[in-house]
Motif scaffolding. Structure first.
Motif, short mmCIF file in Angstrom:
data_model
loop_
_atom_site.label_atom_id
_atom_site.label_comp_id
_atom_site.label_asym_id
_atom_site.label_seq_id
_atom_site.Cartn_x
_atom_site.Cartn_y
_atom_site.Cartn_z
N ASP A 277 0.82 -1.22 0.00
CA ASP A 277 0.00 0.00 0.00
C ASP A 277 0.85 1.27 0.00
O ASP A 277 0.30 2.37 0.17
CB ASP A 277 -0.91 0.00 1.23
N HIS A 278 2.17 1.15 -0.19
CA HIS A 278 3.06 2.31 -0.11
C HIS A 278 3.94 2.40 -1.35
O HIS A 278 4.28 1.38 -1.97
CB HIS A 278 3.95 2.21 1.14
N PRO A 279 4.33 3.63 -1.72
CA PRO A 279 5.33 3.78 -2.79
C PRO A 279 6.71 3.39 -2.28
O PRO A 279 7.25 4.04 -1.39
CB PRO A 279 5.26 5.27 -3.13
N CYS A 280 7.24 2.31 -2.82
CA CYS A 280 8.55 1.80 -2.37
C CYS A 280 9.62 2.24 -3.36
O CYS A 280 9.50 2.02 -4.57
CB CYS A 280 8.51 0.28 -2.26
N LEU A 281 10.65 2.85 -2.84
CA LEU A 281 11.75 3.36 -3.66
C LEU A 281 12.84 2.29 -3.70
O LEU A 281 13.54 2.07 -2.72
CB LEU A 281 12.30 4.66 -3.06
#
Length: 301
Positions: free
Chosen positions: A189-193
């Motif tokens: 559910d998160h933008p992962c870099l």
């Protein structure tokens, strides 16, 4: 023991190792005749036959085998004493070629290089910054720093100098706008870099109920630079998993917050590797020793 006795023993051991008087003479910088005379002199003094000689080969007698086993150890001890004394006198000089991981090298090894150049005016250093696994022997490097467990390579020696802990983190700005993940599954559910190496995304490795769990949830931003990912994470663009030597200062200052610490994988060794050489040059040996001293404990911890 008189000097010629020791020379006779060295000629005997070299002849056995080389398989002929001619090859032993070449190694010792003597004539074939001089090597042969040393063996005859040694046999005469000991009153035993040491070698069976033919025109094509040498073989040891039983007495020769006993003498060889004892003398090899003696000569190795003498070499070790000589090396130790030479090492104490030696000052690093010449050109030292090394391969360094980009982020670790720029952030922490460069300072060590600066100190070495200041302490040893006769030393020159060529440092290559790359996350590629170089071939030390093929490419002519004296040493490299690598991260992770050692690979099977009989031609290389390795020495662990520190550890790398991978830390999942986000900025307070990001966490003010998004709920923090509680388990690795929440990362979906998160933008992962993600870090890119060799054209592929490197997974984030966690441990759940004792089992390794690799995770890849690529966001809109992917980079092949840990330092650039670090800047993007501080700016609040998403979550990242980065080495402790990159983020520890920000964790202390509060610029970043650690997440999922309970699921973190064990730390990996940071190792110096170098070609396996019996006579390791002072520039390599002392550079490594000085690095171990400077990183005890590591400056980022």
């Amino acid at each position: 023991m008189e000097l010629h006795n020791l020379n006779d023993i060295a000629a005997f051991v070299s002849s056995v190792n080389a398989g002929s008087f001619t090859a032993a003479a070449k190694q010792l910088g003597l004539t074939r005749s001089a090597v042969g005379k040393s063996i005859v002199r040694l046999e005469s003094r000991l009153q035993v036959r040491l070698l069976n000689r033919t025109t094509r080969s040498l073989s040891m007698t039983d007495d020769g085998q006993i003498l060889y086993e004892r003398c090899v150890g003696i000569l190795q001890e003498l070499d070790a004493v000589e090396d130790a004394l030479a090492f104490r006198r030696a000052t690093p000089s010449g050109r030292l070629r090394m391969s360094l991981p980009v982020a670790l090298g720029r952030l922490h090894v460069v300072h060590h290089i600066e100190r070495c150049l200041k302490d040893w005016p006769s030393l020159a250093i060529d440092a290559t910054f790359s996350d590629r696994l170089v071939d030390l022997i093929e490419e002519g490097f004296d040493l490299a720093i690598r991260i992770g467990p050692p690979k099977d390579d009989s031609g290389l020696l390795t020495r662990t100098v520190a550890c790398q802990q991978m830390i999942t983190c986000a900025s307070p700005k990001y966490l003010a706008e998004h709920s923090a993940p509680q388990t690795p599954a929440d990362l979906a559910d998160h933008p992962c870099l993600h870090f890119v190496s060799g054209g592929r995304l490197l997974p984030w490795n966690f441990r759940v109920q004792g089992q390794p769990v690799p995770v890849i949830h690529a966001g809109r931003l992917q980079m092949d630079s840990a330092e650039a990912l670090h800047q993007a994470t501080v700016a609040g663009l998403g979550l990242a998993t980065l080495p402790s030597y990159v983020v520890n200062d920000d964790l202390r200052s509060g610029a970043l917050v650690q997440l999922l610490g309970a699921y973190a994988e064990a730390a990996e060794p940071i190792r110096v590797i170098y070609p396996s050489k019996r006579h390791l040059s002072p520039k390599v040996r002392l550079f490594i020793d000085k690095l171990v001293e400077a990183w005890s404990p590591p400056p980022w911890e």
